[in-house]
Design an enzyme around this catalytic site. Structure first.
Site, PDB file in Angstrom:
ATOM      1  N   GLU A   7       0.837  -1.200   0.000  1.00  0.00           N
ATOM      2  CA  GLU A   7       0.000   0.000   0.000  1.00  0.00           C
ATOM      3  C   GLU A   7       0.876   1.255   0.000  1.00  0.00           C
ATOM      4  O   GLU A   7       1.912   1.314   0.650  1.00  0.00           O
ATOM      5  CB  GLU A   7      -0.889  -0.006   1.250  1.00  0.00           C
ATOM      6  N   LYS A  59      -9.903   2.116  -2.097  1.00  0.00           N
ATOM      7  CA  LYS A  59     -10.113   1.570  -0.752  1.00  0.00           C
ATOM      8  C   LYS A  59     -11.455   2.042  -0.195  1.00  0.00           C
ATOM      9  O   LYS A  59     -11.728   3.239  -0.133  1.00  0.00           O
ATOM     10  CB  LYS A  59      -8.960   2.017   0.146  1.00  0.00           C
ATOM     11  N   CYS A  97      -5.168  -3.178   3.192  1.00  0.00           N
ATOM     12  CA  CYS A  97      -4.707  -2.959   4.566  1.00  0.00           C
ATOM     13  C   CYS A  97      -5.815  -3.133   5.602  1.00  0.00           C
ATOM     14  O   CYS A  97      -6.252  -4.250   5.890  1.00  0.00           O
ATOM     15  CB  CYS A  97      -4.037  -1.589   4.645  1.00  0.00           C
TER      16      CYS A  97
END
Length: 260
Positions: A41, A109, A143
């Site tokens: 990321e 995300k 994540c």
């Protein structure tokens, strides 16, 4: 399919340096015979929130870089994520590029890490993203999203057999990182490729490393372990193993979604 997780040290805001480093590591992955190279990321500039600006939101540069390199090396690249600017909003965006250099997926995300203020600076993605690499159904989450089992389960229900999880996960919560990734693999009976950064990430905070490639039974096929250094970990992923796991342990047949 041979997958290479690139555990990379990301230097905060040093974009040119990070690009040079990423290129060298991707070239190493290709030389090692990997079919897929995976970055962590925010590999280009680090996990930036309050002082993020348009210069650091390098989505167009990242797309061109990943596309050129994938086409040259004939390797699939799951490009972790970078900060992007879309309209008036910033996003934490992952790009996926095939062997021909074509961008085949981009993912914003969807679950933002409010504890670190990510939700104050970034817009949240609105859709699940899946894609095929060399004929294998794949998906991506980023994540913090490994903490949301519903999101990983939606990937499994959409047909995903390999889930990529690029991250910048901190050292103090490394136990969560390891347990959650293995749990998502076991409960969804798919492969999880968990690719973390290493070294200093934000101010004095250290990234945890501990990148892993996990099979549908939770077995570690490759594990960077506690070594905080940059490294490549490589494993062969056989989807026939996944199919056999699902035939022998019939979790999906035994679900009761009408009760959930």
């Amino acid at each position: 399919m041979k997958i290479c997780a690139i555990q990379m040290q990301v230097i905060l805001k040093q974009i040119d340096l990070n690009y040079r480093n990423a290129e060298g590591l991707i070239r190493q992955a290709a030389a090692a015979g990997a079919d897929v190279a995976v970055l962590p990321e925010m590999w280009s500039g680090g996990f930036i929130t309050d002082d993020l600006d348009e210069q650091l939101a390098d989505g167009q540069r990242a797309k061109a870089f990943l596309s050129q390199l994938a086409g040259e090396l004939q390797i699939n690249i799951v490009g972790g994520s970078v900060a992007t600017k879309k309209g008036s909003y910033f996003y934490n965006t992952g790009y996926v590029v095939n062997r021909q250099g074509a961008i085949i997926a981009d993912y914003d995300k969807a679950h933002l890490f409010s504890y670190a203020g990510e939700d104050k600076r970034f817009g949240a993605g609105q859709q699940l993203v899946t894609f095929d690499l060399d004929g294998i159904p794949c998906g991506i989450i980023i994540c913090y999203e490994i903490r949301f089992p519903e999101w990983a389960r939606k990937q499994a229900l959409a047909g995903t057999k390999v889930l990529f999880v690029p991250a910048e996960w901190p050292l103090p919560r490394v136990r969560h990182w390891r347990v959650l990734n293995q749990a998502r693999a076991i409960e969804n009976q798919f492969f999880v490729v968990a690719v973390n950064g290493c070294g200093a990430a934000v101010k004095d905070q250290q990234n945890a490393g501990n990148s892993m490639i996990i099979d549908p039974l939770g077995k570690l096929l490759a594990d960077a372990g506690a070594d905080p250094e940059e490294k490549l970990i490589i494993a062969d992923v056989d989807v026939a193993e996944l199919d056999q796991t699902r035939k022998s342990m019939t979790v999906f047949k035994d679900r009761r979604p009408e009760l959930y």
